[in-house]
Design a protein around this motif. Structure first.
Motif, mmCIF file in Angstrom:
data_model
loop_
_atom_site.group_PDB
_atom_site.id
_atom_site.type_symbol
_atom_site.label_atom_id
_atom_site.label_comp_id
_atom_site.label_asym_id
_atom_site.label_seq_id
_atom_site.Cartn_x
_atom_site.Cartn_y
_atom_site.Cartn_z
ATOM 1 N N MET A 131 0.831 -1.204 0.000
ATOM 2 C CA MET A 131 0.000 0.000 0.000
ATOM 3 C C MET A 131 0.864 1.252 0.000
ATOM 4 O O MET A 131 0.538 2.254 -0.659
ATOM 5 C CB MET A 131 -0.920 0.001 1.230
ATOM 6 C CG MET A 131 -1.900 1.170 1.261
ATOM 7 S SD MET A 131 -2.999 1.085 2.674
ATOM 8 C CE MET A 131 -1.855 1.351 4.011
ATOM 9 N N CYS A 132 2.002 1.223 0.719
ATOM 10 C CA CYS A 132 2.889 2.385 0.762
ATOM 11 C C CYS A 132 3.482 2.686 -0.617
ATOM 12 O O CYS A 132 3.656 3.858 -0.981
ATOM 13 C CB CYS A 132 4.013 2.152 1.772
ATOM 14 S SG CYS A 132 3.496 2.232 3.491
ATOM 15 N N ARG A 133 3.778 1.650 -1.382
ATOM 16 C CA ARG A 133 4.315 1.886 -2.721
ATOM 17 C C ARG A 133 3.283 2.542 -3.617
ATOM 18 O O ARG A 133 3.610 3.374 -4.466
ATOM 19 C CB ARG A 133 4.780 0.563 -3.334
ATOM 20 C CG ARG A 133 6.112 0.068 -2.776
ATOM 21 C CD ARG A 133 6.669 -1.060 -3.614
ATOM 22 N NE ARG A 133 5.861 -2.277 -3.465
ATOM 23 C CZ ARG A 133 6.106 -3.217 -2.564
ATOM 24 N NH1 ARG A 133 7.116 -3.069 -1.704
ATOM 25 N NH2 ARG A 133 5.360 -4.291 -2.498
ATOM 26 N N GLU B 43 -0.603 12.386 -0.653
ATOM 27 C CA GLU B 43 -1.139 11.387 0.286
ATOM 28 C C GLU B 43 -0.181 11.191 1.457
ATOM 29 O O GLU B 43 -0.030 10.100 1.982
ATOM 30 C CB GLU B 43 -1.373 10.072 -0.443
ATOM 31 C CG GLU B 43 -2.419 10.202 -1.553
ATOM 32 C CD GLU B 43 -2.457 8.974 -2.440
ATOM 33 O OE1 GLU B 43 -1.370 8.455 -2.742
ATOM 34 O OE2 GLU B 43 -3.566 8.550 -2.794
ATOM 35 N N LYS B 44 0.476 12.256 1.840
ATOM 36 C CA LYS B 44 1.504 12.197 2.888
ATOM 37 C C LYS B 44 0.933 11.721 4.214
ATOM 38 O O LYS B 44 1.523 10.882 4.892
ATOM 39 C CB LYS B 44 2.132 13.584 3.051
ATOM 40 C CG LYS B 44 3.168 13.657 4.167
ATOM 41 C CD LYS B 44 3.740 15.060 4.276
ATOM 42 C CE LYS B 44 4.725 15.147 5.437
ATOM 43 N NZ LYS B 44 5.288 16.512 5.588
ATOM 44 N N GLN B 45 -0.230 12.247 4.618
ATOM 45 C CA GLN B 45 -0.793 11.896 5.928
ATOM 46 C C GLN B 45 -1.152 10.417 5.991
ATOM 47 O O GLN B 45 -0.864 9.729 6.980
ATOM 48 C CB GLN B 45 -2.026 12.752 6.202
ATOM 49 C CG GLN B 45 -2.593 12.557 7.606
ATOM 50 C CD GLN B 45 -3.738 13.515 7.884
ATOM 51 O OE1 GLN B 45 -4.157 14.253 6.997
ATOM 52 N NE2 GLN B 45 -4.236 13.504 9.102
ATOM 53 N N LEU C 47 0.151 8.051 4.211
ATOM 54 C CA LEU C 47 1.401 7.301 4.192
ATOM 55 C C LEU C 47 2.044 7.245 5.573
ATOM 56 O O LEU C 47 2.536 6.206 6.004
ATOM 57 C CB LEU C 47 2.357 7.940 3.190
ATOM 58 C CG LEU C 47 3.736 7.282 3.049
ATOM 59 C CD1 LEU C 47 3.590 5.844 2.579
ATOM 60 C CD2 LEU C 47 4.622 8.077 2.100
ATOM 61 N N GLU C 48 1.998 8.370 6.286
ATOM 62 C CA GLU C 48 2.576 8.401 7.634
ATOM 63 C C GLU C 48 1.829 7.455 8.570
ATOM 64 O O GLU C 48 2.439 6.777 9.405
ATOM 65 C CB GLU C 48 2.540 9.827 8.176
ATOM 66 C CG GLU C 48 3.531 10.768 7.491
ATOM 67 C CD GLU C 48 3.413 12.182 8.011
ATOM 68 O OE1 GLU C 48 2.440 12.454 8.765
ATOM 69 O OE2 GLU C 48 4.278 13.014 7.687
ATOM 70 N N LEU C 49 0.503 7.396 8.446
ATOM 71 C CA LEU C 49 -0.281 6.475 9.273
ATOM 72 C C LEU C 49 0.089 5.020 8.970
ATOM 73 O O LEU C 49 0.208 4.186 9.878
ATOM 74 C CB LEU C 49 -1.775 6.699 9.036
ATOM 75 C CG LEU C 49 -2.357 8.013 9.558
ATOM 76 C CD1 LEU C 49 -3.810 8.163 9.126
ATOM 77 C CD2 LEU C 49 -2.265 8.064 11.085
ATOM 78 N N ALA C 50 0.281 4.719 7.692
ATOM 79 C CA ALA C 50 0.653 3.353 7.311
ATOM 80 C C ALA C 50 2.016 2.984 7.858
ATOM 81 O O ALA C 50 2.239 1.858 8.331
ATOM 82 C CB ALA C 50 0.628 3.226 5.789
ATOM 83 N N LEU C 51 2.946 3.943 7.831
ATOM 84 C CA LEU C 51 4.289 3.670 8.338
ATOM 85 C C LEU C 51 4.295 3.504 9.860
ATOM 86 O O LEU C 51 5.053 2.705 10.407
ATOM 87 C CB LEU C 51 5.235 4.794 7.920
ATOM 88 C CG LEU C 51 5.520 4.867 6.419
ATOM 89 C CD1 LEU C 51 6.329 6.117 6.098
ATOM 90 C CD2 LEU C 51 6.256 3.628 5.959
ATOM 91 N N GLU C 52 3.446 4.283 10.547
ATOM 92 C CA GLU C 52 3.320 4.105 11.999
ATOM 93 C C GLU C 52 2.780 2.717 12.331
ATOM 94 O O GLU C 52 3.236 2.068 13.274
ATOM 95 C CB GLU C 52 2.408 5.187 12.572
ATOM 96 C CG GLU C 52 3.024 6.578 12.606
ATOM 97 C CD GLU C 52 2.064 7.612 13.152
ATOM 98 O OE1 GLU C 52 0.936 7.223 13.566
ATOM 99 O OE2 GLU C 52 2.416 8.803 13.184
ATOM 100 N N GLU C 53 1.792 2.286 11.538
ATOM 101 C CA GLU C 53 1.241 0.945 11.753
ATOM 102 C C GLU C 53 2.309 -0.125 11.499
ATOM 103 O O GLU C 53 2.398 -1.119 12.219
ATOM 104 C CB GLU C 53 0.051 0.737 10.820
ATOM 105 C CG GLU C 53 -0.601 -0.635 10.928
ATOM 106 C CD GLU C 53 -1.291 -0.873 12.260
ATOM 107 O OE1 GLU C 53 -1.539 -2.043 12.599
ATOM 108 O OE2 GLU C 53 -1.572 0.119 12.971
ATOM 109 N N LYS C 54 3.133 0.094 10.475
ATOM 110 C CA LYS C 54 4.203 -0.857 10.170
ATOM 111 C C LYS C 54 5.204 -0.935 11.322
ATOM 112 O O LYS C 54 5.670 -2.016 11.705
ATOM 113 C CB LYS C 54 4.914 -0.454 8.885
ATOM 114 C CG LYS C 54 6.054 -1.390 8.487
ATOM 115 C CD LYS C 54 6.685 -0.953 7.190
ATOM 116 C CE LYS C 54 7.813 -1.901 6.791
ATOM 117 N NZ LYS C 54 8.891 -1.969 7.786
ATOM 118 N N GLU C 55 5.560 0.210 11.902
ATOM 119 C CA GLU C 55 6.502 0.214 13.015
ATOM 120 C C GLU C 55 5.918 -0.506 14.223
ATOM 121 O O GLU C 55 6.620 -1.236 14.929
ATOM 122 C CB GLU C 55 6.875 1.654 13.388
ATOM 123 C CG GLU C 55 7.986 1.741 14.412
ATOM 124 C CD GLU C 55 8.447 3.156 14.663
ATOM 125 O OE1 GLU C 55 9.424 3.340 15.402
ATOM 126 O OE2 GLU C 55 7.827 4.086 14.122
#
Length: 345
Positions: free
Chosen positions: A105-107, A114-116, A118-126
């Protein structure tokens, strides 16, 4: 990816920036990297897959009606051993699938509009990475072999010092026994009193209890030993009376063997009955319900007077005798191991 005019590396996208940040933070998590590296090893994956399949087979066999009681008991133990390992293995697999979906999804969200999201997805990944690290550590702790008797129930005994301490020592012994009783209640273990000999002034001479539950011996195996209690008399007494009074009490923890672990020949036993002492109303004065068993080859003696039934007291005393005989076998094995170690040193 290119170099900035000042010579610093510049990521080409927000996703690369996030990956760079996560990889930088992961350098400070060496202990997690070790677990994750081991987790990704091919041999470890095959071994865990084998254990997971075995767990499914054992669970299927437990539902069959054709197995006898002994087989069912063996399968339940194996199922209890494999259940947490299989659960952790599946949780890690599920977390990894979720991480792969987030990366896909990040790719697709690799744009500044869609920065916001993307940041939520990366937080979930961490968050998922942290969860996976924790599960990997938990999984490898479960794979560490347990000691032979860690899951066994125990016989716990407390005894006040015979020659020192007096009433203070007996009171301290009672408090220690009650402490273990409360701890067993906290751990949701079964705490069955086998023998209880109170002192005349409210303390305790000797007591024994059978404790059963989850991993009882693993939690209590280091509790055995002698404790010292000291009393400083109140001020105002003469100097001769203000000396510190010292007493001792001992704690003994014996792993409770299975019925098949120790075979006791009835010909080697002398069984005596007598009237119970202590609380119990008129019953204790009318029937010889208390039982004392002496193992003639070793001289070991045990007694039980807690139940009203003589037969129940006999069964409890035999169980305690097996535990003590089993403890002698363990001590002999340890002595042999220590002798061998000294020879090598």
């Amino acid at each position: 990816v290119g170099l900035h005019s000042c010579g610093f590396w510049r990521p080409k996208s927000l996703l690369d920036m996030a990956r760079f940040t996560l990889s930088f933070n992961s350098r400070h998590r060496k202990k997690h990297q070790d677990s994750r590296t081991l987790w990704k090893h091919e041999a470890v994956q095959k071994y865990l897959e084998t254990l997971s399949k075995e767990y499914q087979q054992v669970s299927h066999l437990l539902n069959a009606d054709s197995i006898n009681d002994f087989e069912q008991r063996t399968l339940r133990r194996r199922c209890a051993d494999l259940s947490p390992i299989a659960a952790a293995f599946q949780e890690i697999k599920e977390a990894e699938r979720e991480v792969q979906e987030l990366e896909t999804m990040c790719r697709e969200l690799d744009s500044r509009d869609e920065k916001q999201l993307l940041e939520l997805a990366l937080e979930e990944k961490e968050t998922l990475d942290k969860k996976t690290n924790m599960l990997c550590r938990k999984l490898f702790q479960l794979l560490v072999p347990k000691e032979k008797h860690d899951r066994s129930p125990v016989i716990l005994e407390v005894t006040a010092g015979r020659t020192t301490g007096g009433d203070i020592c007996q009171q301290f012994t009672k408090e220690i026994f009650e402490m273990y009783q409360n701890y067993a209640d906290y751990k949701r273990w079964n705490f069955d009193v086998v023998n209880y000999t109170p002192a005349e002034i409210g303390g305790l001479h000797h007591a024994a209890a059978h404790i059963s539950g989850d991993d009882v011996y693993r939690h209590l195996k280091y509790e055995g030993g002698t404790h010292r209690v000291q009393r400083i008399p109140e001020t105002g007494l003469s100097s001769r009376m203000q000396r510190i009074h010292t007493g001792t009490m001992s704690v003994i923890v014996l792993p409770q063997p299975e019925e098949v672990d120790v075979k006791v020949d009835p010909k080697d036993l002398r069984i005596d009955t007598f009237r119970a002492k202590g609380a119990g109303g008129q019953h204790v004065n009318k029937t010889d319900s208390a039982v004392r068993i002496v193992h003639l080859p070793t001289g070991l003696a045990v007694e039980c007077q807690q139940e009203r039934s003589q037969q129940m007291n006999k069964e409890i005393a035999l169980r305690t005798l097996r535990a003590k005989l089993y403890q002698q076998i363990i001590e002999k094995q340890l002595s042999q191991e220590q002798s061998a170690r000294k020879l090598q040193v």
